[in-house]
Scaffold this motif. Structure first.
Motif, mmCIF file in Angstrom:
data_model
loop_
_atom_site.group_PDB
_atom_site.id
_atom_site.type_symbol
_atom_site.label_atom_id
_atom_site.label_comp_id
_atom_site.label_asym_id
_atom_site.label_seq_id
_atom_site.Cartn_x
_atom_site.Cartn_y
_atom_site.Cartn_z
ATOM 1 N N ASP A 184 47.971 9.160 60.518
ATOM 2 C CA ASP A 184 46.747 9.757 59.992
ATOM 3 C C ASP A 184 47.021 10.556 58.724
ATOM 4 O OD1 ASP A 184 45.128 8.649 61.905
ATOM 5 O OD2 ASP A 184 45.132 10.409 63.216
ATOM 6 N N ALA A 185 48.124 11.299 58.694
ATOM 7 C CA ALA A 185 48.469 12.065 57.496
ATOM 8 C C ALA A 185 48.700 11.136 56.312
ATOM 9 C CB ALA A 185 49.713 12.912 57.757
ATOM 10 N N THR A 186 49.315 9.994 56.567
ATOM 11 C CA THR A 186 49.551 9.019 55.508
ATOM 12 C C THR A 186 48.233 8.443 54.990
ATOM 13 O OG1 THR A 186 51.696 8.442 56.496
ATOM 14 C CG2 THR A 186 50.756 6.885 54.917
ATOM 15 N N LYS A 187 47.286 8.183 55.889
ATOM 16 C CA LYS A 187 45.963 7.694 55.476
ATOM 17 C C LYS A 187 45.284 8.703 54.544
ATOM 18 C CE LYS A 187 44.836 4.944 59.611
ATOM 19 N NZ LYS A 187 43.910 4.850 60.785
ATOM 20 N N ILE A 188 45.385 9.973 54.893
ATOM 21 C CA ILE A 188 44.757 11.019 54.083
ATOM 22 C C ILE A 188 45.392 11.072 52.696
ATOM 23 C CG2 ILE A 188 44.490 13.519 53.856
ATOM 24 C CD1 ILE A 188 44.112 13.607 56.901
ATOM 25 N N LEU A 189 46.716 10.988 52.652
ATOM 26 C CA LEU A 189 47.401 11.047 51.363
ATOM 27 C C LEU A 189 47.128 9.806 50.522
ATOM 28 C CD1 LEU A 189 50.846 12.677 52.255
ATOM 29 C CD2 LEU A 189 48.861 13.707 51.129
#
Length: 404
Positions: A184-189
């Motif tokens: 999820d953090a990667t999607k946000i970035l």
């Protein structure tokens, strides 16, 4: 009418009035006008009034003459308490305390006398908040404010029973804040990468900056050559002395260090010494900040992430931009009760801590990076072990595909 035996001078008197109530009277210091203050106690029997008199004598001997042992209401004391409170606590703390007092404590129990309060009255405040659908964390915060208000009342000389002051809190619960998965953090970035201010969101997810730290960061505190940033200030909007009246000046407690920027916005020092720290920048963020410096809005205050017009970025705008990013990324978190919501901006900081833990970074290093107050000497730790903190943050960046 029965007469009691003559008592020694200064020890008070006991008598029965025309309504057949037993009355004890004792001198308890002086009023603000210079006249003697006389404390009067009543009971149904002589034994009871003697016990109350003895108790009052003991309190006067140990705590000094009281301002009043019974006639002051919660509201009257709360008004005095807030007037004093504003000069000794941080502005944000005062605003939260004032809100708890005026919205919940006074409307619920403000009409009651301090000496008549019971544990059930304390619980009534929490029950009122629960009926209004407030979160447990808000109820706990209000309970803490009420506890401090009553403790300070006793210190001032007012009478509040110990069992009332020790009434149980609304309960303990898990923090609703959660950390994001690496996916999820990667999607946000990935979404944030399309924005010129992507560095703002990497600083949150990898470096673990608090929102106020990020918004208060100035270019003078960023050293791209040394690949470090110094976090020594936070952006806060200070309250006016008179609500929404800029001409009245700002409500600033004694000894509070701040620098005025624009409107109500100030740079203020962190709550604790550990909050001021120097942390390494991951290589990816060094490049991103270098690029951002060439296109960032010009700020007379030197802010790294200001509004488009160069003025301080409000926390509300910062959160709104975060929600736009996570909504586009399609990221949600699931609460213990099964409900879902978009992740909070502060949960980016929780994610930074989780990434460090996942990489096996020791607790002391994590506390030093995040600025937790349990580290006794953060500055000396970072100075002597910068290599360790740099490696820890690089590992987190690598997990999110920011290894370059």
């Amino acid at each position: 009418m029965p007469k009691s035996k003559q008592r020694s001078k200064g020890t008070g008197s006991i008598y029965q009035n025309s309504r057949e109530q037993w009355v004890a009277a004792i001198e308890a210091g002086w009023t603000s006008r210079g006249t003697r203050r006389r404390l009067t106690l009543k009971a149904r029997t002589e034994v009871e009034v003697r016990a109350r008199l003895t108790d009052a004598q003991l309190r006067i001997a140990t705590e000094g003459p009281a301002a009043s042992f019974g006639s002051v209401t919660v509201k009257r004391w709360a008004d005095q308490w807030l007037a004093f409170r504003q000069s000794v606590v941080r502005p944000g703390t005062f605003v939260a305390d004032r809100s708890a007092v005026r919205r919940w404590i006074v409307p619920t129990i403000g009409h009651l006398r301090l000496d008549a309060l019971t544990p059930s009255d304390v619980r009534k405040v929490a029950a009122t908040q629960e009926d209004a659908g407030l979160a447990l964390a808000t109820m706990q915060r209000t309970h803490a404010v009420l506890g401090k208000l009553l403790t300070d009342a006793v210190a001032e000389g007012y009478q509040v029973s110990q069992r009332t002051r020790e009434a149980g809190s609304p309960g303990a619960g898990c923090s609703p804040r959660q950390s994001l998965s690496v996916e999820d953090a990667t999607k946000i970035l990935t979404v944030a990468a399309g924005r010129p201010d992507v560095s703002r969101w990497v600083a949150a997810l990898v470096e673990g900056l608090r929102p106020a730290e990020a918004l208060g960061l100035t270019w003078g505190m960023v050293d791209l050559d040394a690949e470090t940033m110094t976090l020594a200030w936070q952006l806060k909007a200070l309250p006016y002395v008179e609500f929404r009246n800029p001409e009245s000046g700002f409500r600033v407690p004694r000894g509070f260090e701040c620098r005025h920027l624009h409107g109500a916005y100030h740079l203020v020092r962190p709550k604790t010494r550990a909050g001021s720290r120097v942390i390494p920048l991951v290589p990816w963020l060094v490049d991103a900040l270098g690029s951002w410096a060439e296109q960032a809005p010009s700020s007379s205050s030197g802010l790294v992430w200001p509004q488009d017009d160069g003025t301080p970025r409000p926390a509300e705008l910062d959160r709104r931009q975060w929600y736009d990013i996570v909504e586009e990324a399609g990221v949600t978190v699931t609460l213990p009760d099964g409900r879902t919501r978009h992740p909070l901006l502060y949960e980016a900081r929780h994610t930074a801590a989780t990434l460090l833990l996942a990489n096996g970074i020791d607790e002391t290093t994590i506390k030093a990076i995040l600025g937790h107050s349990t580290v006794l000497s953060t500055q000396s730790y970072l100075h002597t072990d910068r290599t360790r903190t740099r490696a820890a943050l690089a590992a987190s960046a690598e997990m999110l595909g920011l290894g370059g």
